[in-house]
Design a protein around this motif. Sequence first.
Motif, PDB file in Angstrom:
ATOM      1  N   TYR A 254       5.136   1.105  -3.396  1.00 42.23           N
ATOM      2  CA  TYR A 254       4.377   1.729  -4.483  1.00 42.23           C
ATOM      3  C   TYR A 254       2.889   1.631  -4.195  1.00 42.23           C
ATOM      4  O   TYR A 254       2.186   0.787  -4.735  1.00 42.23           O
ATOM      5  N   ALA A 255       2.384   2.494  -3.330  1.00 42.90           N
ATOM      6  CA  ALA A 255       0.964   2.425  -2.942  1.00 42.90           C
ATOM      7  C   ALA A 255       0.400   3.792  -2.579  1.00 42.90           C
ATOM      8  O   ALA A 255      -0.628   3.884  -1.925  1.00 42.90           O
ATOM      9  N   ILE A 256       1.040   4.859  -3.008  1.00 45.57           N
ATOM     10  CA  ILE A 256       0.632   6.212  -2.639  1.00 45.57           C
ATOM     11  C   ILE A 256      -0.792   6.495  -3.130  1.00 45.57           C
ATOM     12  O   ILE A 256      -1.182   6.049  -4.215  1.00 45.57           O
ATOM     13  N   PRO A 257      -1.619   7.201  -2.352  1.00 48.35           N
ATOM     14  CA  PRO A 257      -2.953   7.577  -2.852  1.00 48.35           C
ATOM     15  C   PRO A 257      -2.859   8.345  -4.176  1.00 48.35           C
ATOM     16  O   PRO A 257      -1.989   9.199  -4.363  1.00 48.35           O
ATOM     17  N   GLY A 258      -3.759   8.018  -5.116  1.00 45.85           N
ATOM     18  CA  GLY A 258      -3.742   8.653  -6.431  1.00 45.85           C
ATOM     19  C   GLY A 258      -2.618   8.165  -7.321  1.00 45.85           C
ATOM     20  O   GLY A 258      -2.238   8.844  -8.273  1.00 45.85           O
ATOM     21  N   ARG A 259      -2.122   6.978  -7.064  1.00 46.85           N
ATOM     22  CA  ARG A 259      -0.969   6.435  -7.770  1.00 46.85           C
ATOM     23  C   ARG A 259      -1.143   6.463  -9.286  1.00 46.85           C
ATOM     24  O   ARG A 259      -2.173   6.075  -9.812  1.00 46.85           O
ATOM     25  N   ASP A 260      -0.123   6.921  -9.977  1.00 41.26           N
ATOM     26  CA  ASP A 260      -0.046   6.917 -11.445  1.00 41.26           C
ATOM     27  C   ASP A 260      -1.190   7.677 -12.101  1.00 41.26           C
ATOM     28  O   ASP A 260      -1.438   7.515 -13.295  1.00 41.26           O
ATOM     29  N   CYS A 261      -1.895   8.497 -11.333  1.00 44.12           N
ATOM     30  CA  CYS A 261      -2.963   9.348 -11.882  1.00 44.12           C
ATOM     31  C   CYS A 261      -3.927   8.564 -12.774  1.00 44.12           C
ATOM     32  O   CYS A 261      -4.391   9.053 -13.808  1.00 44.12           O
ATOM     33  N   GLY A 262      -4.224   7.324 -12.406  1.00 44.58           N
ATOM     34  CA  GLY A 262      -5.205   6.523 -13.129  1.00 44.58           C
ATOM     35  C   GLY A 262      -4.720   5.911 -14.418  1.00 44.58           C
ATOM     36  O   GLY A 262      -5.511   5.345 -15.165  1.00 44.58           O
ATOM     37  N   SER A 263      -3.420   5.978 -14.703  1.00 46.32           N
ATOM     38  CA  SER A 263      -2.896   5.405 -15.935  1.00 46.32           C
ATOM     39  C   SER A 263      -2.709   3.899 -15.777  1.00 46.32           C
ATOM     40  O   SER A 263      -3.382   3.259 -14.988  1.00 46.32           O
ATOM     41  N   SER A 272      -6.904   7.821   4.052  1.00 48.13           N
ATOM     42  CA  SER A 272      -7.004   7.565   5.483  1.00 48.13           C
ATOM     43  C   SER A 272      -6.283   6.288   5.902  1.00 48.13           C
ATOM     44  O   SER A 272      -6.103   6.035   7.099  1.00 48.13           O
ATOM     45  N   GLU A 273      -5.868   5.486   4.925  1.00 46.77           N
ATOM     46  CA  GLU A 273      -5.267   4.188   5.217  1.00 46.77           C
ATOM     47  C   GLU A 273      -3.763   4.146   5.004  1.00 46.77           C
ATOM     48  O   GLU A 273      -3.095   3.197   5.427  1.00 46.77           O
ATOM     49  N   TYR A 274      -3.194   5.153   4.346  1.00 50.99           N
ATOM     50  CA  TYR A 274      -1.809   5.046   3.893  1.00 50.99           C
ATOM     51  C   TYR A 274      -0.822   4.888   5.052  1.00 50.99           C
ATOM     52  O   TYR A 274       0.062   4.026   5.021  1.00 50.99           O
ATOM     53  N   ALA A 275      -0.944   5.702   6.066  1.00 50.88           N
ATOM     54  CA  ALA A 275       0.002   5.621   7.190  1.00 50.88           C
ATOM     55  C   ALA A 275      -0.049   4.247   7.843  1.00 50.88           C
ATOM     56  O   ALA A 275       1.002   3.657   8.160  1.00 50.88           O
ATOM     57  N   GLY A 308      -4.327  13.706  -1.847  1.00 48.96           N
ATOM     58  CA  GLY A 308      -4.267  14.060  -0.437  1.00 48.96           C
ATOM     59  C   GLY A 308      -3.008  14.845  -0.117  1.00 48.96           C
ATOM     60  O   GLY A 308      -2.467  15.572  -0.954  1.00 48.96           O
ATOM     61  N   ASP A 309      -2.519  14.681   1.098  1.00 54.31           N
ATOM     62  CA  ASP A 309      -1.284  15.348   1.528  1.00 54.31           C
ATOM     63  C   ASP A 309      -0.098  14.502   1.083  1.00 54.31           C
ATOM     64  O   ASP A 309       0.538  13.814   1.884  1.00 54.31           O
ATOM     65  N   ARG A 310       0.210  14.528  -0.206  1.00 52.40           N
ATOM     66  CA  ARG A 310       1.235  13.649  -0.751  1.00 52.40           C
ATOM     67  C   ARG A 310       2.589  13.896  -0.108  1.00 52.40           C
ATOM     68  O   ARG A 310       3.315  12.945   0.208  1.00 52.40           O
ATOM     69  N   VAL A 311       2.951  15.145   0.089  1.00 50.39           N
ATOM     70  CA  VAL A 311       4.237  15.436   0.723  1.00 50.39           C
ATOM     71  C   VAL A 311       4.265  14.861   2.139  1.00 50.39           C
ATOM     72  O   VAL A 311       5.245  14.248   2.560  1.00 50.39           O
ATOM     73  N   GLY A 312       3.178  15.050   2.866  1.00 56.99           N
ATOM     74  CA  GLY A 312       3.095  14.496   4.209  1.00 56.99           C
ATOM     75  C   GLY A 312       3.150  12.975   4.218  1.00 56.99           C
ATOM     76  O   GLY A 312       3.781  12.364   5.089  1.00 56.99           O
ATOM     77  N   PHE A 313       2.487  12.346   3.247  1.00 58.15           N
ATOM     78  CA  PHE A 313       2.528  10.892   3.140  1.00 58.15           C
ATOM     79  C   PHE A 313       3.965  10.396   2.930  1.00 58.15           C
ATOM     80  O   PHE A 313       4.408   9.431   3.564  1.00 58.15           O
ATOM     81  N   LEU A 314       4.690  11.041   2.035  1.00 59.98           N
ATOM     82  CA  LEU A 314       6.064  10.636   1.759  1.00 59.98           C
ATOM     83  C   LEU A 314       6.955  10.850   2.974  1.00 59.98           C
ATOM     84  O   LEU A 314       7.819  10.016   3.287  1.00 59.98           O
ATOM     85  N   ARG A 315       6.752  11.956   3.650  1.00 56.23           N
ATOM     86  CA  ARG A 315       7.547  12.236   4.847  1.00 56.23           C
ATOM     87  C   ARG A 315       7.303  11.165   5.917  1.00 56.23           C
ATOM     88  O   ARG A 315       8.232  10.665   6.546  1.00 56.23           O
ATOM     89  N   TYR A 316       6.022  10.820   6.098  1.00 59.22           N
ATOM     90  CA  TYR A 316       5.684   9.799   7.099  1.00 59.22           C
ATOM     91  C   TYR A 316       6.261   8.438   6.710  1.00 59.22           C
ATOM     92  O   TYR A 316       6.809   7.719   7.555  1.00 59.22           O
TER      93      TYR A 316
END
Length: 462
Positions: A254-263, A272-275, A308-316
């Motif tokens: 549970y660390a995706i960029p933009g997580r929980d849309c700030g809630s 740039s760090e997620y991968a 960012g590229d959320r789909v790409g992040f999940l795929r990676y």
Amino acid sequence: MSPRTTTGTTVRRRLAAAVAAAAVVTAGVTALTTTAAQAAPGCRVSYQISSQWPGGFGANVTITNLGDPLNGWDLRWNLASGQQITQLWNGSLTTSGGQASVRNIGWNGSVPTNGTVAFGFNGTWSGSNPVPSQFTLNGTVCTGTVTQPTATPSPTPTTPRPTQTATPTPTPTPTQTTPAPQPAGSLYVDPTTQAYRAWQAASGTDKALLEKIALTPQAYWVGNWADASHAQQEVRDYTGRAVAAGKTPMLVVYAIPGRDCGSHSGGGVGESEYARWIDTVAQGIQGRPIVVLEPDALAQLGDCSGQGDRVGFLRYAAKSLTAAGARVYIDAGHSAWLSASEAARRLQLVGFSDAVGFSLNVSNYRTTAETAAYGQEISRLTGGKTFVIDTSRNGNGSNGEWCNPRGRALGERPTTSTGIQGADALLWIKLPGESDGACNGGPAAGQWWQEIALELARNARW
């Protein structure tokens, strides 16, 4: 506001705001490392800011016991105006009147003379982020001086590469943790959960009710995005203990960029760090854990900036975690969020070349029957992909609320023998008794709330 919740609470921020504020923060940060040295016999405290970014920071704290051996400890200091601790590991946090109190959590309570113990935390700040000038350990004052840093921190959160020499905060190891009673079945009971500690401390009726939670297998959430090395150590420790017990571990990444849309659970790793963060965490995997990948990420796709590229992040992430031995399920929300066709469409954007299936109802309250029917339709639309269901708190179904609703109940016990077509497992992904957020009278997200834990257990139909 997300229609679901989490246990891991980190700083609420958006990447766009962080980048915009970079120049200001870089100019204003004045301390990376500070040490409160011993001023009187008894103790010494090292307080190190490991990373800092606009509105948030991470810190590691090490206590050296210079007095008699300790069998339990309580470290206290005053938080500066605007400072707040949002997530803490290897300790139990309470705050009152601006004072932070961190106590041991059982396994790390014994500290010999000249021995050390450490914990870490993430926090938020506004205005300035001064370091504490005084600590007390079990009432003994430990004061000291500060030393200036040798470098200025990055204005956005960063995570150390595996080859760097960052020192992670220690986590329990199999030799430090008393094994928990393991129920029949393949899934692992973790003795380091807040529920387990509450059960051990309880008596009478409360103890009997809390046992329902404490001795039921639950997932381990990994979201310590300020320190990838620490997250890796958490994963290695937890999965290693499960493998040693002959059981299957369950992880939530549970660390995706933009997580929980700030809630309530806003935050996440920088784009740039997620991968790199994922790769570092994956290196800690032992055995063949079940991994639920990024709750809400697809359901909130495009809902806020900083993704960012959320789909790409999940795929990676699915590829990296699978290569490390995980069985990955991509989260797809719940039955009252996206239509089955839209959930299937978004899952197909990521694809199943690595992930084995998808997860549903994470931290929500939809009944198993409703969720199973929803999952079976998504499965039909995705070529027969299988799914797992979070049943941790769905025993009474949903009343339409998502944040600490009252009158709910524990759901079916976790099992990998579901008897439900298309369902690989019923799991407790959300940890019952941990707050959804500061709503409906609850504490901050992820903090233990015994009142609602007892209510969930009392209302259970088993």
